[in-house]
Design an enzyme around this catalytic site. Structure first.
Site, PDB file in Angstrom:
ATOM      1  N   ARG A  57     -76.886  28.705 -84.755  1.00 37.47           N
ATOM      2  CA  ARG A  57     -76.075  29.175 -83.760  1.00 37.47           C
ATOM      3  C   ARG A  57     -76.879  29.688 -82.652  1.00 37.47           C
ATOM      4  O   ARG A  57     -76.627  29.485 -81.309  1.00 37.47           O
ATOM      5  CB  ARG A  57     -75.287  30.122 -84.337  1.00 37.47           C
ATOM      6  CG  ARG A  57     -74.111  29.765 -85.678  1.00 37.47           C
ATOM      7  CD  ARG A  57     -73.720  31.157 -86.245  1.00 37.47           C
ATOM      8  NE  ARG A  57     -74.333  32.299 -86.668  1.00 37.47           N
ATOM      9  CZ  ARG A  57     -74.413  32.779 -87.885  1.00 37.47           C
ATOM     10  NH1 ARG A  57     -73.598  32.205 -88.664  1.00 37.47           N
ATOM     11  NH2 ARG A  57     -75.213  33.669 -88.005  1.00 37.47           N
ATOM     12  N   GLY A  83     -71.692  28.077 -87.385  1.00 39.78           N
ATOM     13  CA  GLY A  83     -72.525  27.528 -88.471  1.00 39.78           C
ATOM     14  C   GLY A  83     -71.549  26.877 -89.531  1.00 39.78           C
ATOM     15  O   GLY A  83     -70.738  27.522 -89.711  1.00 39.78           O
ATOM     16  N   LYS A 161     -66.100  35.491 -81.268  1.00 35.84           N
ATOM     17  CA  LYS A 161     -67.436  35.565 -81.627  1.00 35.84           C
ATOM     18  C   LYS A 161     -67.764  36.838 -82.020  1.00 35.84           C
ATOM     19  O   LYS A 161     -68.038  37.547 -80.813  1.00 35.84           O
ATOM     20  CB  LYS A 161     -68.319  34.611 -81.029  1.00 35.84           C
ATOM     21  CG  LYS A 161     -69.637  34.370 -81.528  1.00 35.84           C
ATOM     22  CD  LYS A 161     -69.591  33.538 -83.077  1.00 35.84           C
ATOM     23  CE  LYS A 161     -70.789  33.558 -83.430  1.00 35.84           C
ATOM     24  NZ  LYS A 161     -70.795  32.714 -84.732  1.00 35.84           N
ATOM     25  N   SER A 233     -65.425  34.503 -85.827  1.00 35.96           N
ATOM     26  CA  SER A 233     -66.634  33.995 -86.598  1.00 35.96           C
ATOM     27  C   SER A 233     -67.750  35.044 -86.356  1.00 35.96           C
ATOM     28  O   SER A 233     -67.884  35.589 -84.908  1.00 35.96           O
ATOM     29  CB  SER A 233     -66.966  32.568 -85.843  1.00 35.96           C
ATOM     30  OG  SER A 233     -68.292  32.016 -86.422  1.00 35.96           O
ATOM     31  N   ARG A 329     -64.598  25.820 -95.950  1.00 36.53           N
ATOM     32  CA  ARG A 329     -64.988  25.054 -94.964  1.00 36.53           C
ATOM     33  C   ARG A 329     -64.780  23.386 -95.347  1.00 36.53           C
ATOM     34  O   ARG A 329     -63.986  22.493 -94.530  1.00 36.53           O
ATOM     35  CB  ARG A 329     -65.914  25.189 -94.134  1.00 36.53           C
ATOM     36  CG  ARG A 329     -66.079  26.071 -92.910  1.00 36.53           C
ATOM     37  CD  ARG A 329     -67.332  26.140 -92.334  1.00 36.53           C
ATOM     38  NE  ARG A 329     -68.814  26.359 -92.796  1.00 36.53           N
ATOM     39  CZ  ARG A 329     -69.072  27.619 -93.160  1.00 36.53           C
ATOM     40  NH1 ARG A 329     -68.580  28.664 -92.697  1.00 36.53           N
ATOM     41  NH2 ARG A 329     -70.391  27.582 -93.747  1.00 36.53           N
ATOM     42  N   GLY A 355     -54.230  35.042 -90.991  1.00 39.89           N
ATOM     43  CA  GLY A 355     -53.456  34.536 -91.982  1.00 39.89           C
ATOM     44  C   GLY A 355     -53.473  35.022 -93.290  1.00 39.89           C
ATOM     45  O   GLY A 355     -53.977  36.111 -93.643  1.00 39.89           O
TER      46      GLY A 355
END
Length: 373
Positions: A57, A83, A161, A233, A329, A355
């Site tokens: 990253r 990532g 981020k 993230s 993911r 969510g």
């Protein structure tokens, strides 16, 4: 009589392939051939593990920064790298940019894609996962919405981020930290960021803020306080939080629009299908038609690990070989790839307060169909 012209921003999005985390060839070429474009956010997925020690990253962020600086387009651009491209997901970058256009002024333009960016101040290690991070994110989200000329209630996706904790940062902290564990701090930082988004969009009230912070990332707190548009993230490569929002705003000259939904769990394909239908994107035999695939510019999603899905046990949260977010993911990425026919999808793991627990927000950015809006 000659019509007056009004300088409008036209948001655009391009997906660029990368052969490795240090590959900026496609980005450099795009910048050279799009001199009027002003990048607002470069959002990418790298093939790293997405955990605390994922240095792809930081490497990817550095080379993107260098490419933007060389092109004279670094100012006010958010660089956000995430990532983890498990399963069928493809490493890639998304460039969200504004292109200035001199367009005849017209009354009542339709709503179209608009972009906004902001950043928080540097966060102290003791502030990560606590109310201070929520408040800082809240203010940055509101600032990004102003930048996008977008009402907070009309945000379709808010990408954050945020920083995480390392042993060095914990040892140097001015006050006790929320945790000493780096991986745990990733979840706390994502969760606090999501609450900041929810506070900005009105999904979380000031009256409930204390309770939400007190139950941050606890099972009973996850179901009660969340945002339907937040995507956070965490990374080792920064100390502040980068904030990027998108939505549909009046006055935008973009040919693109955004639609969004919330998956209630990793199997919730009906929610995604409804979102695609809302966007006028057609499915044939369970997958987007080639014509609809060509209209899709970006698919953004959060994936949340779950120990059980619809009553059946999974090993996501008990596997000692792979972290739970990597399982999530791969699962959500596979579902979305099957529906869209695309693998260059932005799927981020760990959806604390983003969510419902086990689910997460999804957004599609697409070219508007003829007559839409």
């Amino acid at each position: 009589m000659r019509q007056a012209t009004l300088a409008l921003r036209s948001a655009t999005v391009v997906r660029l392939a990368t052969s490795n985390p240090g590959d900026t060839h496609a980005l450099t070429a795009w910048l050279a051939s799009n001199e009027r474009a002003r990048p607002r956010c470069v959002l990418g997925k790298t093939e790293g593990n997405g955990c605390v020690n994922d240095f792809t990253r930081g490497y990817a962020s550095l080379v993107v920064e260098q490419a933007l600086r060389s092109a004279g387009r670094l100012e006010d651009t958010s660089i956000i790298m995430s990532g983890g491209t498990e399963g069928v997901l493809t490493p890639h970058i998304l460039v969200f940019a504004d292109v200035a256009q001199d367009t005849p002024s017209v009354a009542g333009p339709p709503t179209a894609l608009s972009l906004g960016v902001a950043r928080t101040r540097d966060l102290g290690a003791h502030e990560i996962g606590r109310r201070a991070q929520v408040e800082a994110t809240h203010e940055a989200v509101l600032s990004a919405c102003r930048d996008a000329h977008l009402s907070p209630a009309d945000v379709c996706f808010a990408q954050i981020k945020c920083p995480l904790l390392t042993p060095k940062r914990v040892a140097a902290a001015a006050l006790p930290c929320a945790t000493h564990d780096g991986y745990t701090s990733m979840g706390l930082s994502r969760g606090a960021s999501a609450l900041g988004v929810a506070l900005a969009t009105g999904e979380l009230s000031r009256g409930d803020l204390d309770a939400a912070v007190e139950r941050l990332c606890e099972p009973e707190g996850l179901s009660g306080f969340s945002s339907s548009v937040a995507s956070a993230s965490a990374g080792i490569e920064l100390r502040h939080s980068e904030v990027f929002v998108l939505g549909n705003a009046a006055g935008s000259a973009s040919p693109l629009r955004a639609a969004h939904c919330v998956m209630r769990d990793a199997l919730d394909s009906p929610a995604v299908c409804r979102m695609l239908a809302e966007a006028g994107l057609s499915l044939d035999n369970g997958q987007l038609t080639p014509a609809s695939q060509a209209r899709v510019r970006a698919v953004l999603a959060k994936a949340d690990p779950a120990a059980a899905v619809r009553g059946e046990r999974t090993t996501m949260c008990s596997d000692s070989d792979l972290h739970a977010t990597r399982h999530a993911r791969a699962a959500v990425g596979g579902l979305l790839a099957g529906l869209t026919g695309c693998t260059n999808l932005y799927v981020s793991g760990g959806a604390e307060h983003q969510g419902p627990a086990g689910g997460g927000p999804v957004c599609v950015v697409y070219e508007a169909g003829e007559g839409e809006g």
